[in-house]
Design an enzyme around this catalytic site. Structure first.
Site, mmCIF file in Angstrom:
data_model
loop_
_atom_site.group_PDB
_atom_site.id
_atom_site.type_symbol
_atom_site.label_atom_id
_atom_site.label_comp_id
_atom_site.label_asym_id
_atom_site.label_seq_id
_atom_site.Cartn_x
_atom_site.Cartn_y
_atom_site.Cartn_z
ATOM 1 N N ASN A 140 1.483 48.248 30.199
ATOM 2 C CA ASN A 140 2.346 48.392 31.369
ATOM 3 C C ASN A 140 3.336 47.237 31.405
ATOM 4 O O ASN A 140 2.944 46.073 31.401
ATOM 5 C CB ASN A 140 1.509 48.417 32.650
ATOM 6 N N GLU A 156 -4.753 51.355 30.558
ATOM 7 C CA GLU A 156 -3.571 50.529 30.790
ATOM 8 C C GLU A 156 -3.934 49.052 30.890
ATOM 9 O O GLU A 156 -4.800 48.662 31.663
ATOM 10 C CB GLU A 156 -2.884 50.977 32.085
ATOM 11 N N GLU A 206 7.660 61.651 33.763
ATOM 12 C CA GLU A 206 6.839 61.489 34.957
ATOM 13 C C GLU A 206 7.471 62.097 36.205
ATOM 14 O O GLU A 206 8.653 61.898 36.471
ATOM 15 C CB GLU A 206 6.566 60.004 35.195
ATOM 16 N N GLU A 249 4.660 51.737 29.047
ATOM 17 C CA GLU A 249 4.799 52.301 30.386
ATOM 18 C C GLU A 249 5.732 51.455 31.252
ATOM 19 O O GLU A 249 5.621 50.241 31.283
ATOM 20 C CB GLU A 249 3.438 52.364 31.082
ATOM 21 N N SER A 250 6.642 52.120 31.926
ATOM 22 C CA SER A 250 7.491 51.527 32.980
ATOM 23 C C SER A 250 8.700 50.761 32.427
ATOM 24 O O SER A 250 8.626 50.113 31.397
ATOM 25 C CB SER A 250 6.690 50.592 33.893
ATOM 26 N N LYS A 275 -2.036 60.490 37.147
ATOM 27 C CA LYS A 275 -1.584 59.109 37.363
ATOM 28 C C LYS A 275 -1.992 58.667 38.763
ATOM 29 O O LYS A 275 -1.446 59.112 39.763
ATOM 30 C CB LYS A 275 -0.055 59.052 37.202
ATOM 31 N N LYS A 295 7.541 61.550 39.806
ATOM 32 C CA LYS A 295 7.280 60.400 40.689
ATOM 33 C C LYS A 295 8.271 60.442 41.835
ATOM 34 O O LYS A 295 9.450 60.167 41.663
ATOM 35 C CB LYS A 295 7.426 59.106 39.883
#
Length: 247
Positions: free
Chosen positions: A173, A153, A41, A203-204, A104, A43
């Site tokens: 997530n 998500e 990603e 995710e994350s 995103k 970001k």
């Protein structure tokens, strides 16, 4: 002569519109074919942590991710909270990125889907916590009409009812979007409650290659990783080193 030029212009416009609706590089297929499944990603900023890489360039880092073995990319396009922009996807494409790119953002209106298709995204993120189930279904249908895949998500067991909408990819997530607290165990808890044939994306909060190995054993095929790479001096090199520790 004027009419001939107009005909040429309109003919070219038809090609441009056809490209807008055409199927894009498949995020789902890229993850299924990958031995690591890393969605790297781009970001630059976080609402909870501030600037991560304020000087990060979209025409450099995404291409470096591709060159260092990412299965796909995610690019933050929210400007106010994440320092992103739709132009970052255009810049990545112009720099030579051919991998699938996830748009995103916090998508709440179909106008954002047109923006995603126009800037060169392959897939869009739809977040259950932001949408009613009916609105989510409508946006998913519109995304598919525009040739975009959908990563849906979910964060909690209550949101898993959205899974029956049948997205292309099912995301869990690990970050609570209200408190921004991250718990990777969330993916392990919810994985077995998703359909067996779902292409699952965690995710994350993923910062350890061992976590990726364990998540793969739990049935995940995609791993969205941003801050772990972006906070380093060379995100592409950080990805390459991370990937070596998975294989």
């Amino acid at each position: 002569m004027a009419k001939d030029i107009l005909e040429q212009i309109i003919a070219h416009k038809r090609e441009e519109v056809a490209a807008l609706y055409a199927k894009k590089p498949s995020l789902r297929e890229a993850l299924l074919a990958s031995d690591t499944g890393i969605i790297a990603e781009f970001k630059r900023r976080s609402p909870s942590k501030g600037w991560i890489k304020e000087d990060g360039h979209a025409d450099i880092i995404p291409l470096s991710y591709q060159q260092n073995g990412a299965a796909a990319l995610s690019i933050l396009t929210d400007e106010h909270f994440f320092g992103g922009h739709d132009d970052y996807i255009r810049q990545a494409r112009q720099s030579g990125v051919t991998l699938p790119i996830l748009y995103k953002n916090f998508v709440i209106d179909e106008a954002q889907l047109y923006a995603a298709a126009l800037c060169g995204a392959s897939a869009v993120l739809l977040i259950a916590a932001c949408l009613s189930k009916q609105a989510c279904a409508a946006l998913m249908n519109k995304a598919h009409a525009l040739g975009l895949e959908v990563l849906l998500e979910m964060h909690s067991e209550a949101e898993l009812e959205y899974a029956e909408l049948g997205p292309d990819l099912y995301g869990i997530n690990n970050r609570n979007l209200g408190s921004f607290v991250t718990d990777v165990d969330n993916s392990f808890r919810l994985a077995e409650l998703l359909p067996n044939d779902a292409v699952k994306v965690s995710e994350s909060g993923i910062s350890n290659p061992e976590t990726v190995r364990l998540l793969r054993q739990a049935g995940f095929r995609g791993f969205l990783i941003g801050e772990t790479f972006m906070k380093t001096a060379d995100p592409g090199q950080a990805l390459a080193e991370f990937k070596l520790r998975i294989l």
